[in-house]
Structures are given as structure tokens and as C-alpha cells.
Design a protein around this motif. Structure first.
Motif, PDB file in Angstrom:
ATOM      1  N   ARG A 146      -1.972 -82.910  15.097  1.00  0.00           N
ATOM      2  CA  ARG A 146      -2.829 -81.822  15.585  1.00  0.00           C
ATOM      3  C   ARG A 146      -2.237 -81.216  16.861  1.00  0.00           C
ATOM      4  O   ARG A 146      -2.279 -79.990  17.056  1.00  0.00           O
ATOM      5  CB  ARG A 146      -4.247 -82.331  15.834  1.00  0.00           C
ATOM      6  N   ALA A 147      -1.676 -82.066  17.726  1.00  0.00           N
ATOM      7  CA  ALA A 147      -1.037 -81.567  18.947  1.00  0.00           C
ATOM      8  C   ALA A 147       0.201 -80.730  18.610  1.00  0.00           C
ATOM      9  O   ALA A 147       0.419 -79.659  19.190  1.00  0.00           O
ATOM     10  CB  ALA A 147      -0.662 -82.735  19.850  1.00  0.00           C
ATOM     11  N   ILE A 148       1.006 -81.209  17.665  1.00  0.00           N
ATOM     12  CA  ILE A 148       2.193 -80.463  17.237  1.00  0.00           C
ATOM     13  C   ILE A 148       1.793 -79.109  16.656  1.00  0.00           C
ATOM     14  O   ILE A 148       2.454 -78.095  16.901  1.00  0.00           O
ATOM     15  CB  ILE A 148       2.996 -81.292  16.215  1.00  0.00           C
ATOM     16  N   HIS A 149       0.710 -79.081  15.902  1.00  0.00           N
ATOM     17  CA  HIS A 149       0.204 -77.830  15.335  1.00  0.00           C
ATOM     18  C   HIS A 149      -0.074 -76.824  16.453  1.00  0.00           C
ATOM     19  O   HIS A 149       0.335 -75.658  16.384  1.00  0.00           O
ATOM     20  CB  HIS A 149      -1.067 -78.121  14.529  1.00  0.00           C
ATOM     21  N   ARG A 150      -0.760 -77.277  17.507  1.00  0.00           N
ATOM     22  CA  ARG A 150      -1.086 -76.371  18.622  1.00  0.00           C
ATOM     23  C   ARG A 150       0.176 -75.890  19.329  1.00  0.00           C
ATOM     24  O   ARG A 150       0.279 -74.711  19.702  1.00  0.00           O
ATOM     25  CB  ARG A 150      -1.998 -77.083  19.626  1.00  0.00           C
ATOM     26  N   ILE A 151       1.140 -76.775  19.498  1.00  0.00           N
ATOM     27  CA  ILE A 151       2.376 -76.411  20.196  1.00  0.00           C
ATOM     28  C   ILE A 151       3.152 -75.359  19.408  1.00  0.00           C
ATOM     29  O   ILE A 151       3.618 -74.354  19.965  1.00  0.00           O
ATOM     30  CB  ILE A 151       3.238 -77.659  20.439  1.00  0.00           C
ATOM     31  N   ILE A 152       3.294 -75.565  18.114  1.00  0.00           N
ATOM     32  CA  ILE A 152       4.039 -74.610  17.282  1.00  0.00           C
ATOM     33  C   ILE A 152       3.319 -73.267  17.221  1.00  0.00           C
ATOM     34  O   ILE A 152       3.946 -72.204  17.259  1.00  0.00           O
ATOM     35  CB  ILE A 152       4.256 -75.190  15.874  1.00  0.00           C
ATOM     36  N   ALA A 153       1.980 -73.299  17.170  1.00  0.00           N
ATOM     37  CA  ALA A 153       1.205 -72.058  17.126  1.00  0.00           C
ATOM     38  C   ALA A 153       1.358 -71.249  18.413  1.00  0.00           C
ATOM     39  O   ALA A 153       1.119 -70.037  18.408  1.00  0.00           O
ATOM     40  CB  ALA A 153      -0.266 -72.374  16.870  1.00  0.00           C
ATOM     41  N   SER A 154       1.756 -71.907  19.507  1.00  0.00           N
ATOM     42  CA  SER A 154       1.990 -71.177  20.753  1.00  0.00           C
ATOM     43  C   SER A 154       3.364 -70.498  20.760  1.00  0.00           C
ATOM     44  O   SER A 154       3.632 -69.659  21.616  1.00  0.00           O
ATOM     45  CB  SER A 154       1.875 -72.129  21.954  1.00  0.00           C
ATOM     46  N   LEU A 155       4.223 -70.850  19.810  1.00  0.00           N
ATOM     47  CA  LEU A 155       5.573 -70.299  19.746  1.00  0.00           C
ATOM     48  C   LEU A 155       5.697 -69.175  18.734  1.00  0.00           C
ATOM     49  O   LEU A 155       6.340 -68.157  18.997  1.00  0.00           O
ATOM     50  CB  LEU A 155       6.574 -71.404  19.392  1.00  0.00           C
ATOM     51  N   VAL A 156       5.120 -69.368  17.561  1.00  0.00           N
ATOM     52  CA  VAL A 156       5.199 -68.377  16.479  1.00  0.00           C
ATOM     53  C   VAL A 156       3.816 -68.251  15.832  1.00  0.00           C
ATOM     54  O   VAL A 156       3.022 -69.184  15.912  1.00  0.00           O
ATOM     55  CB  VAL A 156       6.241 -68.784  15.409  1.00  0.00           C
ATOM     56  N   PRO A 157       3.535 -67.131  15.190  1.00  0.00           N
ATOM     57  CA  PRO A 157       2.239 -66.989  14.512  1.00  0.00           C
ATOM     58  C   PRO A 157       2.125 -68.003  13.370  1.00  0.00           C
ATOM     59  O   PRO A 157       3.022 -68.121  12.531  1.00  0.00           O
ATOM     60  CB  PRO A 157       2.275 -65.559  13.971  1.00  0.00           C
ATOM     61  N   VAL A 158       1.037 -68.765  13.357  1.00  0.00           N
ATOM     62  CA  VAL A 158       0.838 -69.795  12.332  1.00  0.00           C
ATOM     63  C   VAL A 158      -0.579 -69.675  11.779  1.00  0.00           C
ATOM     64  O   VAL A 158      -1.548 -69.911  12.495  1.00  0.00           O
ATOM     65  CB  VAL A 158       1.045 -71.216  12.911  1.00  0.00           C
ATOM     66  N   ALA A 159      -0.683 -69.309  10.499  1.00  0.00           N
ATOM     67  CA  ALA A 159      -1.997 -69.268   9.845  1.00  0.00           C
ATOM     68  C   ALA A 159      -2.378 -70.636   9.301  1.00  0.00           C
ATOM     69  O   ALA A 159      -3.550 -70.897   9.038  1.00  0.00           O
ATOM     70  CB  ALA A 159      -1.981 -68.240   8.718  1.00  0.00           C
ATOM     71  N   GLY A 160      -1.389 -71.497   9.116  1.00  0.00           N
ATOM     72  CA  GLY A 160      -1.645 -72.844   8.622  1.00  0.00           C
ATOM     73  C   GLY A 160      -0.400 -73.684   8.742  1.00  0.00           C
ATOM     74  O   GLY A 160       0.724 -73.155   8.815  1.00  0.00           O
ATOM     75  N   LEU A 161      -0.601 -75.015   8.802  1.00  0.00           N
ATOM     76  CA  LEU A 161       0.538 -75.912   8.941  1.00  0.00           C
ATOM     77  C   LEU A 161       0.290 -77.162   8.111  1.00  0.00           C
ATOM     78  O   LEU A 161      -0.837 -77.671   8.056  1.00  0.00           O
ATOM     79  CB  LEU A 161       0.752 -76.275  10.413  1.00  0.00           C
ATOM     80  N   ALA A 162       1.344 -77.648   7.469  1.00  0.00           N
ATOM     81  CA  ALA A 162       1.251 -78.875   6.669  1.00  0.00           C
ATOM     82  C   ALA A 162       2.488 -79.726   6.924  1.00  0.00           C
ATOM     83  O   ALA A 162       3.554 -79.209   7.296  1.00  0.00           O
ATOM     84  CB  ALA A 162       1.136 -78.543   5.178  1.00  0.00           C
ATOM     85  N   LEU A 163       2.324 -81.024   6.731  1.00  0.00           N
ATOM     86  CA  LEU A 163       3.445 -81.947   6.895  1.00  0.00           C
ATOM     87  C   LEU A 163       3.604 -82.781   5.642  1.00  0.00           C
ATOM     88  O   LEU A 163       2.661 -83.436   5.193  1.00  0.00           O
ATOM     89  CB  LEU A 163       3.216 -82.873   8.090  1.00  0.00           C
ATOM     90  N   ALA A 164       4.808 -82.751   5.077  1.00  0.00           N
ATOM     91  CA  ALA A 164       5.156 -83.625   3.958  1.00  0.00           C
ATOM     92  C   ALA A 164       6.092 -84.699   4.480  1.00  0.00           C
ATOM     93  O   ALA A 164       7.095 -84.388   5.134  1.00  0.00           O
ATOM     94  CB  ALA A 164       5.837 -82.831   2.845  1.00  0.00           C
ATOM     95  N   THR A 165       5.750 -85.955   4.234  1.00  0.00           N
ATOM     96  CA  THR A 165       6.591 -87.056   4.697  1.00  0.00           C
ATOM     97  C   THR A 165       7.160 -87.827   3.507  1.00  0.00           C
ATOM     98  O   THR A 165       6.537 -87.898   2.448  1.00  0.00           O
ATOM     99  CB  THR A 165       5.799 -88.018   5.596  1.00  0.00           C
ATOM    100  N   CYS A 166       8.341 -88.407   3.726  1.00  0.00           N
ATOM    101  CA  CYS A 166       9.002 -89.202   2.690  1.00  0.00           C
ATOM    102  C   CYS A 166       8.600 -90.659   2.831  1.00  0.00           C
ATOM    103  O   CYS A 166       8.659 -91.215   3.933  1.00  0.00           O
ATOM    104  CB  CYS A 166      10.523 -89.098   2.815  1.00  0.00           C
ATOM    105  N   ASP A 167       8.209 -91.277   1.731  1.00  0.00           N
ATOM    106  CA  ASP A 167       7.959 -92.709   1.741  1.00  0.00           C
ATOM    107  C   ASP A 167       9.279 -93.423   2.045  1.00  0.00           C
ATOM    108  O   ASP A 167      10.307 -93.124   1.439  1.00  0.00           O
ATOM    109  CB  ASP A 167       7.409 -93.155   0.383  1.00  0.00           C
ATOM    110  N   ARG A 168       9.243 -94.354   2.991  1.00  0.00           N
ATOM    111  CA  ARG A 168      10.484 -95.000   3.417  1.00  0.00           C
ATOM    112  C   ARG A 168      11.154 -95.785   2.295  1.00  0.00           C
ATOM    113  O   ARG A 168      12.370 -95.976   2.299  1.00  0.00           O
ATOM    114  CB  ARG A 168      10.206 -95.919   4.604  1.00  0.00           C
ATOM    115  N   ARG A 169      10.360 -96.244   1.340  1.00  0.00           N
ATOM    116  CA  ARG A 169      10.920 -97.076   0.269  1.00  0.00           C
ATOM    117  C   ARG A 169      11.269 -96.244  -0.961  1.00  0.00           C
ATOM    118  O   ARG A 169      12.375 -96.320  -1.476  1.00  0.00           O
ATOM    119  CB  ARG A 169       9.930 -98.183  -0.105  1.00  0.00           C
ATOM    120  N   THR A 170      10.336 -95.418  -1.436  1.00  0.00           N
ATOM    121  CA  THR A 170      10.544 -94.674  -2.680  1.00  0.00           C
ATOM    122  C   THR A 170      11.157 -93.296  -2.459  1.00  0.00           C
ATOM    123  O   THR A 170      11.635 -92.677  -3.402  1.00  0.00           O
ATOM    124  CB  THR A 170       9.208 -94.505  -3.420  1.00  0.00           C
ATOM    125  N   ARG A 171      11.102 -92.800  -1.189  1.00  0.00           N
ATOM    126  CA  ARG A 171      11.562 -91.462  -0.833  1.00  0.00           C
ATOM    127  C   ARG A 171      10.711 -90.368  -1.468  1.00  0.00           C
ATOM    128  O   ARG A 171      11.086 -89.184  -1.445  1.00  0.00           O
ATOM    129  CB  ARG A 171      13.039 -91.238  -1.211  1.00  0.00           C
TER     130      ARG A 171
END
Length: 443
Positions: A146-171
Motif C-alpha cells: 500500500r505504501a509503494i502504491h502511494r509512492i508510485i502514484a506520486s510519480l506517475v498517474p496511476v488509476a490502479g496497481l497490482a503485484l504479481a509474485t513468483c512462487d519461490r519453488r514453482t515459479r
């Protein structure tokens, strides 16, 4: 004659300056502009002369620029005023001004310097510090995101943000964060979104896609903006992708992508550290074999539950569970089969209780169940009966089928004690009593 010759050459010298010189009348109309303006804003001198200076301003900066112009016309010279202009290609240009009013000519004389690169570097530096600080202060990964979302929104226009992460084992990719600009959940077509992120990760560079391809909903205007996927790389390993949604009608520019590229490096490091911290914390508080809370986490939970019962004058129960003849399973079938048995019992215990209840493994074949907000002691006995039946069903292991039984001791707050130690002692004693009783019955 010498003075006249110098006067004739003055416009040529002015056009050689790297800074742009503007002459603007009291009404805000451009009377003259030097050649450097074309390098800064993309417009020729002929395209700007005769037009109002405010036409070229970023709309959000117009009000304070009007106020600043009034101060200069009133006779107060200014050095260091900054505002933003729209380049001919649509990007924003940051200008820093030195300006004064010429009463004799009734003109504002302004010298503008392009500080876009400086502002760009400052923005990266601020974002880097902010992300590092957020990573240090965040209690968990969700708070950090949530903090990263606010920081990025202060740099560029952001209507929405999502994060996809890789499982360390299965990728395998999965989305752990999806929020719009108001912090509300954002709908994504996850299979398509995961493919989109995988393409960006595979290519190792930002990838842009029109919005409806991921959300499935086109904007009424027909120009639905876009999505931008940024690969996240920490310690030379891709940990996922950051996905940004632009406002309808807008698309991320090359400058936006460049800025986000620098920021994404810090984001990746912060997220990687947060995930590692979460993994270490989970390992310290959960049983490695079954994934259930361990003794340490159980002790924290039961203290919290008892405190709530005292505060709310409610009832809770502790079920102490021990598997009969478990040592014999290890001795005759091996520890591998014993581990499979414990894992299956853990799954069955979790299916017997509510999501708000706690199932924990204390060690060996000892399990406990915390039941909160009970109406009567009979409710706890009902859950115990349900567990006995679930555990008694045959368990299909790799090499054989086992049947086992569970001995269960019940302690209810406040009937069997009002302190944690007393509740634990009563449940433990009741479990051994149950084991003895059933042992006598089978003889």
C-alpha cells in the motif's frame, strides 16, 4: 555606430543562449521568445508569439502561475519559481524562472531554464528513500505494498496497481495485491494478466497493453487507457511484476517507463526483503511438517483468546488431542509414513473447525484446537466428537492403509479455569483420562 552594431547583434546572441528568454505583456500574451524555446517545448518562435503563455501551461499549475505573474507585475522580481509546461509531443517539461517587470516597456521579462532532468533525478531519489523507509517501517507485505502504491502514484498517474509474485519453488505467478486509486479491490482477468506479466518478465523489459485486454471493460469513450507491466528483479532474480493501470485516454510515455524502471529496482529489493522476513517469521511460528501454528504461536493465540473472553465475558474451549499408538506407527512403518499420517490428521482437524478457530501442533502427535465464542460447553464436546470420527476414518498412505484413534481432553473457560496455565493443565489431564478410559474399554 558601435552601440547600434551591438544592438543589431543582440537578438542573435540571445538565440544562442541555452536558457529561453520570454517577453510577455501585462495580459499574458507572448511578445517575443528566443530560439531556445523550441529546444525546450518543441514549438517554433512563430508558433508561440501572439499566444497566451498560459495556453502552454500544465492546467494544474495555472492558478499559482497567475498569482506569481501578479507579484512580478507589482514590481517584485523573482528567481527560482518553478512550473510545468506541456511539450508539443505531450510530455511535461519543468521550467525554473528568473523574471522581472519592465515598467517602461510594460513587459514581463523572463528567463526559463529546463530543469526536467533535475526534477527527474530528484523524484527517483525521493522515491528510493521513501520505498526504503516504507520497507523498514512496514509491519507486513500488504502494508508495504500500500505504501509503494502511494509512492508510485506520486510519480506517475496511476488509476490502479497490482503485484504479481513468483512462487519461490514453482515459479508460478499469482497476484498478491490489486487496488485502484481509491484503495479498493480491482478486478483483473487473472489468467490473462499472468500471461501478460510472464511476457514482460521473459522479455526483461516493460510491456504495455490496452486496458480492456486485462479488465474486460472498455471505457465509454473507446479510449480505455493501458496497462504497463514492469519486471521486478532483485539480486539478479525475477521475483514478479508490477502492473500499473493508466487513466482512460492516457498511456505511459517513455519517460514514465524510464522513471518506473529505476523505481522498480528499489521496489523489487523491498518486496524481496519483506517476503524473506515473512517467510522467516512464518517458519518461526508455524510447524514445518503440517504448516499449522506451532507451540510459540499457539501460546500467543490462547493468551489473546482468554483476554478477549475476560473482556467480553464470553466462553472458549481448548481441545488437547493425542493420537493413540503413534510411536508404533513410526517404529513399524517408518518416520516417513508417520509424517504422512500427521499431515493428513492436520488436514482433517482443520476441516472440523471454523476458519476463526485455531488448530496447532505442539510437537510429535500432540495437537490442540482453540474454539472461541462458544455458546455452551456442549458445543466443544460436539466438535470433539466430530474430530474423533474424522480421525478414525482409514488413512491411505503410500504403502498401506492405517486406522488411528484420537484421545481428546476438553477444558472450557471459565468453567475449568480462568487462567491460561489452569486451562492447559485441565485439558491435558482430561486427555490422559480419555486415553485411559478408552484403553480399559478395549480390554
Amino acid at each position: 555606430m558601435l552601440t547600434t552594431a551591438h544592438d543589431d547583434r543582440l537578438p542573435s546572441f540571445v538565440d544562442l543562449l541555452l536558457d529561453a528568454v520570454f517577453l510577455v505583456d501585462a495580459g499574458g500574451r507572448i511578445v517575443h521568445v528566443s530560439a531556445a524555446c523550441e529546444r525546450m517545448l518543441g514549438y517554433t518562435q512563430q508558433e508561440m508569439i501572439g499566444r497566451e503563455l498560459f495556453e502552454f501551461l500544465v492546467p494544474e499549475d495555472r492558478a499559482r502561475t497567475v498569482e506569481e505573474a501578479g507579484e512580478i507585475i507589482a514590481g517584485r522580481s523573482r528567481i527560482g519559481f518553478e512550473n510545468r509546461y506541456v511539450h508539443k509531443d505531450g510530455r511535461h517539461v519543468h521550467l525554473m524562472w528568473s523574471a522581472r517587470w519592465s515598467e517602461r516597456d510594460r513587459l514581463r521579462v523572463g528567463v526559463a531554464r529546463d530543469v526536467t532532468e533535475l526534477k527527474h533525478a530528484e523524484a527517483i531519489q525521493r522515491a528510493t528513500y521513501a520505498i526504503s523507509e516504507a520497507a523498514h517501517d512496514a509491519e507486513d507485505l500488504d502494508v508495504l505494498l500500500r505504501a509503494i502504491h502511494r509512492i508510485i502514484a506520486s510519480l506517475v498517474p496511476v488509476a490502479g496497481l497490482a503485484l504479481a509474485t513468483c512462487d519461490r519453488r514453482t515459479r508460478k505467478l499469482s497476484f498478491s495485491y490489486q487496488r485502484d486509486c481509491h484503495g479498493k479491490p480491482m478486478a483483473l482477468r487473472e489468467p490473462v494478466a499472468c500471461d501478460f506479466c510472464a511476457q514482460a518478465i521473459c522479455g526483461g523489459r516493460p510491456l504495455q497493453l490496452r486496458e480492456s485486454a486485462l479488465s474486460g471493460d472498455a471505457a465509454p469513450s473507446g479510449d480505455d487507457g493501458s496497462w504497463l507491466a514492469m519486471p521486478l528483479i532483485a539480486q539478479h532474480e525475477t521475483i514478479g511484476a508490477l502492473v500499473l493501470k493508466s487513466d482512460p485516454g492516457n498511456h505511459y510515455s517513455d519517460r514514465d517507463k524510464e522513471l518506473l524502471h529505476f523505481v522498480s529496482e528499489q521496489v523489487a529489493i523491498a518486496i524481496d526483503r519483506a517476503q524473506l522476513k515473512a517467510d522467516l517469521l512464518r517458519a518461526a511460528r508455524h510447524d514445518e511438517l503440517t504448516g499449522l501454528p506451532n507451540r510459540r504461536l499457539f501460546n500467543d493465540r490462547i493468551k489473546s483468546v482468554v483476554a478477549r473472553c475476560v473482556r467480553n465475558q464470553s466462553r472458549m474451549a481448548l481441545l488437547y488431542i493425542d493420537l493413540d499408538d503413534f510411536k508404533q506407527v513410526n517404529d513399524t512403518l517408518g518416520h516417513a509414513n508417520g509424517d504422512l499420517l500427521l499431515q493428513e490428521v492436520a488436514r482433517r482437524l482443520q476441516r472440523c473447525v471454523r476458519g476463526t478457530d485455531t488448530v496447532a501442533r505442539l510437537g510429535g502427535d500432540e495437537f490442540v484446537v482453540l474454539l472461541e465464542d462458544l455458546n455452551t460447553p456442549e458445543d466443544a464436546r460436539g466438535v470433539a466428537d466430530k474430530i474423533r470420527e474424522a480421525v478414525s476414518h482409514p488413512i491411505d498412505l503410500d504403502t498401506c492403509v492405517l486406522r488411528t484413534q484420537a484421545s481428546i481432553g476438553i477444558a472450557v473457560y471459565p468453567e475449568h479455569g480462568q487462567e491460561v496455565e489452569r486451562i492447559l493443565q485441565h485439558a491435558d489431564a482430561a486427555m490422559y483420562a480419555d486415553k485411559r478410559n478408552r484403553s480399559v474399554q478395549t480390554m
